[in-house]
Design a protein around this motif. Structure first.
Motif, PDB file in Angstrom:
ATOM      1  N   LEU A 152      61.386  50.203  55.684  1.00 39.70           N
ATOM      2  CA  LEU A 152      61.509  51.521  55.088  1.00 39.70           C
ATOM      3  C   LEU A 152      62.935  52.041  55.306  1.00 39.70           C
ATOM      4  CD1 LEU A 152      58.110  53.003  56.205  1.00 39.70           C
ATOM      5  CD2 LEU A 152      58.974  53.155  53.863  1.00 39.70           C
ATOM      6  N   ASP A 163      57.401  57.233  53.290  1.00 39.10           N
ATOM      7  CA  ASP A 163      57.009  56.681  54.602  1.00 39.10           C
ATOM      8  C   ASP A 163      55.538  56.955  54.913  1.00 39.10           C
ATOM      9  OD1 ASP A 163      59.738  57.477  54.334  1.00 39.10           O
ATOM     10  OD2 ASP A 163      60.067  57.165  56.459  1.00 39.10           O
ATOM     11  N   ARG A 204      63.495  55.212  51.350  1.00 35.84           N
ATOM     12  CA  ARG A 204      62.752  56.309  51.986  1.00 35.84           C
ATOM     13  C   ARG A 204      62.768  57.543  51.080  1.00 35.84           C
ATOM     14  NH1 ARG A 204      64.238  57.358  58.064  1.00 35.84           N
ATOM     15  NH2 ARG A 204      62.229  58.435  57.946  1.00 35.84           N
TER      16      ARG A 204
END
Length: 527
Positions: free
Chosen positions: A257, A223, A210
């Motif tokens: 993620l 993201d 992330r």
């Protein structure tokens, strides 16, 4: 054409490391801050110096074409790029080096590696660019493993398709930042995601951690740019559907993620693109008080202008980076657009921060490459090399970052600063602590702290571990996050265990059990 050589113990390329003259200048600058502290420069190790055991694993004949046991290769894949990593690398401590480096070029080869690891009881570490600063790629874990296989994804490095109509591209996960941008440039597009590690990190690594990009507002994290993913797990492959948005249950993309390699390998992803910017404008604002600057940033973050750059840099950080004399706090504001001139946006932003007490600097700074804004950009890129030089001089030099809502920021910053200064002085005798905002949101900033202090040769890792533990406890106790964009890895696990709800940890364990039933992937990370 000149060749570059990746540094196996430190950041980036060997050719870009600080030379003797630069280290001398740095010694003089830091010496003024820590009067009376003797600073001697440690020489980098050679491959012959390294304490590295022989490989414990004997891969089958079918895997040999994609397997490396080269000494430099194993050393380069042992550590990430945190302070702890650089210190141990300089000392030549490579006792935890991975046994094998695998470089699959197809998903079937990747599955074959995972199958072999399962059969022989080896742990598997997914590896992108190796720029982790939280122990995310180090073979450091509990358990009775037969060995470690680090899987380097660099062969998954193609841009597979560009959808000009939807402004998206299908890109393999092992591609490095510069190659990704070079591939998009002929199409007039950019991913517009530039973490500090951009040159030495990969798309798959950005997704798995992330990652936070350089731009300070709006699309700050990777993201926001992920449209769909393809992931290979020990149980097989899965691919999510390309959609601009969906309300169909929990998002499978969101599961991967930030999963940091414990669930699978991101082999490719569809990414949302931007048109390449043509219009830019930048200015610098000075403040006599840091909290006055923070209030200006709050107003700007809630204005809906969404500047690309909104860096509040405290006076001491400006001084150590050579972009100020230590008397003023700096706010660098920048805008860019592919569609229209941005001067009106900049002028309104300058009105907002001036109303909050800022002193707007002369208009000669009209591009990100000139004036204090340009100086900061260059120092931002060079900062990891400077950190390595500080460590060679025997200093404790490391950073940590977090995020907090605006209503709690002032008390939070005071509490964090007090703890860090106190603990660092207790551990090291003296302390130099700075702060800047890397990202800002309408509901709060992401403060980024730098700690520089005299170290004791042989005890530097222990010194930082003591400081880090106090930092993690303070961040959690005061309501912040253990990390805004550096990921969790192994180093942040104690803080993350406190931050995330325990019931969610059970959900994550269940997902790992389903996708990785033997627990091969990156043991000890996240859970």
């Amino acid at each position: 054409m000149s060749m570059t050589i990746r540094n196996f113990w430190g950041w980036g390329n060997e050719e870009s490391a600080f030379d003797d003259q630069q280290i001398g200048q740095l010694r003089h600058l830091v010496g003024r801050q820590f009067g009376g502290v003797e600073l001697t420069c440690q020489a980098p190790p050679t491959l012959a110096d390294l304490a590295m055991p022989e490989p414990r694993l004997q891969p089958p004949q079918s895997l040999l074409p994609i397997i490396s046991t080269d000494r430099r290769d194993r050393a380069s894949h042992t550590y990430g790029k945190s302070f702890r990593d650089i210190v141990r690398g300089l000392e030549g401590d490579y006792r935890c080096a991975p046994d094998l480096i695998a470089r699959p070029s197809t998903e079937q080869e990747l599955l074959d590696v995972l199958d072999y690891a399962s059969r022989c009881g080896a742990a598997v570490i997914p590896y992108g660019g190796g720029s982790s600063v939280v122990g995310g790629t180090e073979p450091r874990y509990e358990g009775d493993w037969a060995g470690t296989i680090t899987v380097d994804m660099e062969s998954f490095s193609r841009i597979l398709e560009v959808d000009r109509t939807s402004r998206a591209a299908h890109i393999e996960g092992g591609i490095y930042g510069p190659a990704l941008e070079d591939g998009l440039r002929p199409h007039g597009f950019t991913l517009r995601h530039f973490p500090q590690s951009f040159e030495f990190s990969t798309l798959g690594g950005w997704i798995a951690t992330r990652s936070g990009g350089h731009f300070a507002t709006l699309y700050t994290h990777i993201d926001d740019l992920v449209e769909a993913t393809r992931v290979v797990t020990p149980r097989g492959s899965l691919e999510t559907r390309r959609l601009p948005g969906s309300g169909a249950g929990p998002s499978p993309d969101r599961l991967f993620l930030g999963s940091e390699g414990i669930l699978g390998f991101v082999t490719s992803a569809w990414m949302r693109l931007q048109a390449r910017p043509e219009f830019r404008a930048t200015r610098t604002v000075h403040f006599g008080d840091f909290f006055q600057g923070a209030e200006a940033v709050r107003r700007l973050s809630q204005s809906g202008l969404y500047p690309t750059n909104c860096r509040l840099i405290d006076a001491r950080e400006a001084l150590i980076n050579g972009i100020g004399n230590g008397s003023k706090h700096l706010l660098i504001i920048g805008f860019e657009s592919a569609d229209h001139p941005v001067d009106a946006w900049l002028e309104r932003a300058l009105e907002i921060v001036a109303d909050a007490g800022g002193s707007v600097q002369a208009s000669r700074e009209q591009t990100p490459d000139k004036g204090q804004a340009g100086d900061w950009r260059q120092q931002f890129i060079r900062a990891p090399y400077m950190r390595d030089a500080l460590i060679r001089l025997g200093l404790v030099a490391e950073t940590f970052e977090t995020a907090i809502t605006w209503d709690r920021f002032e008390a939070f910053h005071q509490g964090v600063s007090e703890t860090v200064n106190r603990v660092t002085r207790e551990v090291c005798g003296k302390a130099f602590v700075t702060c800047r905002f890397t990202h800002v949101y309408p509901d709060g900033p992401a403060p980024y702290y730098t700690v520089i202090a005299p170290g004791r040769r042989g005890d530097q890792v222990k010194q930082w571990d003591e400081i880090k533990l106090a930092v993690m406890e303070t961040l959690i106790d005061l309501g912040g996050t253990i990390t805004h964009h550096h990921a969790v890895g192994r180093d942040h696990r104690p803080g993350y265990d406190r931050q995330r709800p325990e019931l969610f940890a059970d959900v994550l364990r269940s997902a790992k059990q389903t996708l990785d039933p033997d627990g091969l992937l990156n043991p000890g990370v996240l859970i």
